[in-house]
Design an enzyme around this catalytic site. Structure first.
Site, PDB file in Angstrom:
ATOM      1  N   GLY A  19       0.838  -1.237   0.086  1.00 46.79           N
ATOM      2  CA  GLY A  19       0.104   0.021  -0.222  1.00 46.79           C
ATOM      3  C   GLY A  19       0.804   1.286   0.095  1.00 46.79           C
ATOM      4  O   GLY A  19       0.586   2.176   0.870  1.00 46.79           O
ATOM      5  N   SER A  21       1.643   3.248  -2.563  1.00 47.99           N
ATOM      6  CA  SER A  21       1.585   4.419  -3.736  1.00 47.99           C
ATOM      7  C   SER A  21       1.290   5.986  -3.051  1.00 47.99           C
ATOM      8  O   SER A  21       1.404   6.849  -3.699  1.00 47.99           O
ATOM      9  CB  SER A  21       0.179   4.031  -4.688  1.00 47.99           C
ATOM     10  OG  SER A  21      -1.004   3.928  -3.928  1.00 47.99           O
ATOM     11  N   ASN A  97       1.460  -2.172   5.527  1.00 47.51           N
ATOM     12  CA  ASN A  97       0.822  -1.034   5.490  1.00 47.51           C
ATOM     13  C   ASN A  97      -0.537  -1.041   5.007  1.00 47.51           C
ATOM     14  O   ASN A  97      -1.245  -0.138   5.339  1.00 47.51           O
ATOM     15  CB  ASN A  97       1.903  -0.116   5.049  1.00 47.51           C
ATOM     16  CG  ASN A  97       1.082   1.334   4.885  1.00 47.51           C
ATOM     17  OD1 ASN A  97       0.842   2.101   5.665  1.00 47.51           O
ATOM     18  ND2 ASN A  97       0.954   1.739   3.574  1.00 47.51           N
ATOM     19  N   TYR A 163     -13.288  -2.198  12.988  1.00 40.55           N
ATOM     20  CA  TYR A 163     -11.966  -1.724  12.653  1.00 40.55           C
ATOM     21  C   TYR A 163     -11.180  -2.009  14.176  1.00 40.55           C
ATOM     22  O   TYR A 163     -10.030  -2.424  13.682  1.00 40.55           O
ATOM     23  CB  TYR A 163     -11.937  -0.253  12.189  1.00 40.55           C
ATOM     24  CG  TYR A 163     -10.526   0.295  11.968  1.00 40.55           C
ATOM     25  CD1 TYR A 163      -9.693  -0.156  11.061  1.00 40.55           C
ATOM     26  CD2 TYR A 163     -10.083   1.417  12.569  1.00 40.55           C
ATOM     27  CE1 TYR A 163      -8.741   0.331  10.678  1.00 40.55           C
ATOM     28  CE2 TYR A 163      -8.930   2.067  12.484  1.00 40.55           C
ATOM     29  CZ  TYR A 163      -8.082   1.381  11.364  1.00 40.55           C
ATOM     30  OH  TYR A 163      -6.749   2.105  11.056  1.00 40.55           O
ATOM     31  N   ALA A 165     -11.586  -4.094  16.170  1.00 40.71           N
ATOM     32  CA  ALA A 165     -11.459  -5.569  16.439  1.00 40.71           C
ATOM     33  C   ALA A 165     -10.328  -6.010  15.627  1.00 40.71           C
ATOM     34  O   ALA A 165      -9.619  -6.950  16.032  1.00 40.71           O
ATOM     35  CB  ALA A 165     -12.617  -6.296  16.203  1.00 40.71           C
ATOM     36  N   LYS A 167      -7.608  -4.353  14.158  1.00 44.86           N
ATOM     37  CA  LYS A 167      -6.253  -3.827  14.453  1.00 44.86           C
ATOM     38  C   LYS A 167      -5.844  -4.412  15.903  1.00 44.86           C
ATOM     39  O   LYS A 167      -4.785  -4.624  16.080  1.00 44.86           O
ATOM     40  CB  LYS A 167      -6.571  -2.286  14.771  1.00 44.86           C
ATOM     41  CG  LYS A 167      -6.654  -1.392  13.411  1.00 44.86           C
ATOM     42  CD  LYS A 167      -5.311  -1.761  12.757  1.00 44.86           C
ATOM     43  CE  LYS A 167      -5.193  -0.877  11.652  1.00 44.86           C
ATOM     44  NZ  LYS A 167      -3.840  -0.946  10.749  1.00 44.86           N
TER      45      LYS A 167
END
Length: 258
Positions: A19, A21, A97, A163, A165, A167
């Site tokens: 990820g 870019s 990432n 989100y 949970a 993480k």
């Protein structure tokens, strides 16, 4: 087999940043390139942006190439790591990432698919990527795995339970993998940024930014460079005896809240 010393973590070698870019990933890729790593700049849909990131690393005197790959897909992930190894060499530093949308979803509206949308990026993708990269790390005699987590697990924000949970699961994977892969010389750590404004946050107004900043003990918003600095350390020779750790990069925003 004798490992090439120049390819060992902390001594340059190949760093795959997923990820990358734009946003945090792009800045992390540039920092690792400046540190002497050959950087594989992964993207899924932002090809032009990824190529610009790689070109920027090269313009600054480093080495980088852009690599397409959906890191939530099993076949695509294996193919990505194989292409990187074929063109650049085995991955010695893996920066996890990549992320997807992080919508606010009220509890009453939660579905299993809501959870799966987050788990694909923060449980499935790290598992697939590390499984693909681990043989190369073992051949090198070690490796660095650096997950990009979040301090949201300390903040318990309403509407963000799926989100949060995912993480939280990501960090527990970090701890378990650190113990399991330590005998191979592989360290596994997690960097947990606070709210770091990047392109995806362009619509947030100055009042909301100021309200957040006022709760940060260091008195400013964090920058992508702050996060990249933590990643740089964990990828360095100086972090060779650091594993299973969660490094929070948020200016002290959550100090005293646990």
């Amino acid at each position: 087999m004798t490992a090439d010393d120049s390819a060992m973590p902390g001594k340059g070698g190949v760093a795959l940043v997923t990820g990358a870019s734009r946003g945090l990933g792009a800045v992390i890729a540039r920092r690792l390139g400046a540190d002497g790593h050959t950087v594989a700049v992964n993207y899924h849909s932002g090809e032009d942006d990824a190529r610009r990131v790689a070109a920027g690393v090269r313009d600054a005197g480093g080495s980088a190439e852009a690599f397409e790959g959906d890191v939530t897909d099993e076949a695509a992930t294996a193919a990505l790591v194989a292409r990187v190894a074929d063109r650049l060499g085995p991955v010695g530093v893996l920066v996890l990432n990549a992320t997807g949308p992080q919508p606010k979803v009220a509890f009453e509206d939660l579905t299993w698919d809501t959870h799966l949308d987050q788990l694909r990026f923060f449980v499935k993708s790290p598992t697939l990527l590390l499984q693909a990269a681990l043989p190369g790390m073992r051949a090198l005699g070690g490796g660095r795995v650096i997950q990009i987590g979040s301090d949201i697990t300390d903040r318990a924000l309403p509407g963000m339970s799926a989100y949060i949970a995912a993480k939280a699961a990501q960090y527990e994977l970090t701890r378990a993998w650190a113990r399991e892969l330590g005998p191979y010389g592989v360290t596994v750590n997690l960097v947990a940024p606070g709210f770091i404004p990047v392109e995806r946050h362009a619509g947030i107004g100055p009042e909301e930014l100021a309200a957040y900043r006022d709760r940060v003990p260091l008195g400013r918003m964090g920058t992508p460079e702050d996060v990249a600095g933590a990643v740089s350390y964990l990828a360095s020779a100086g972090a060779a005896f650091v594993t299973g750790q969660r490094v929070v990069v948020n200016g002290g925003h959550t100090v005293g809240t646990l």
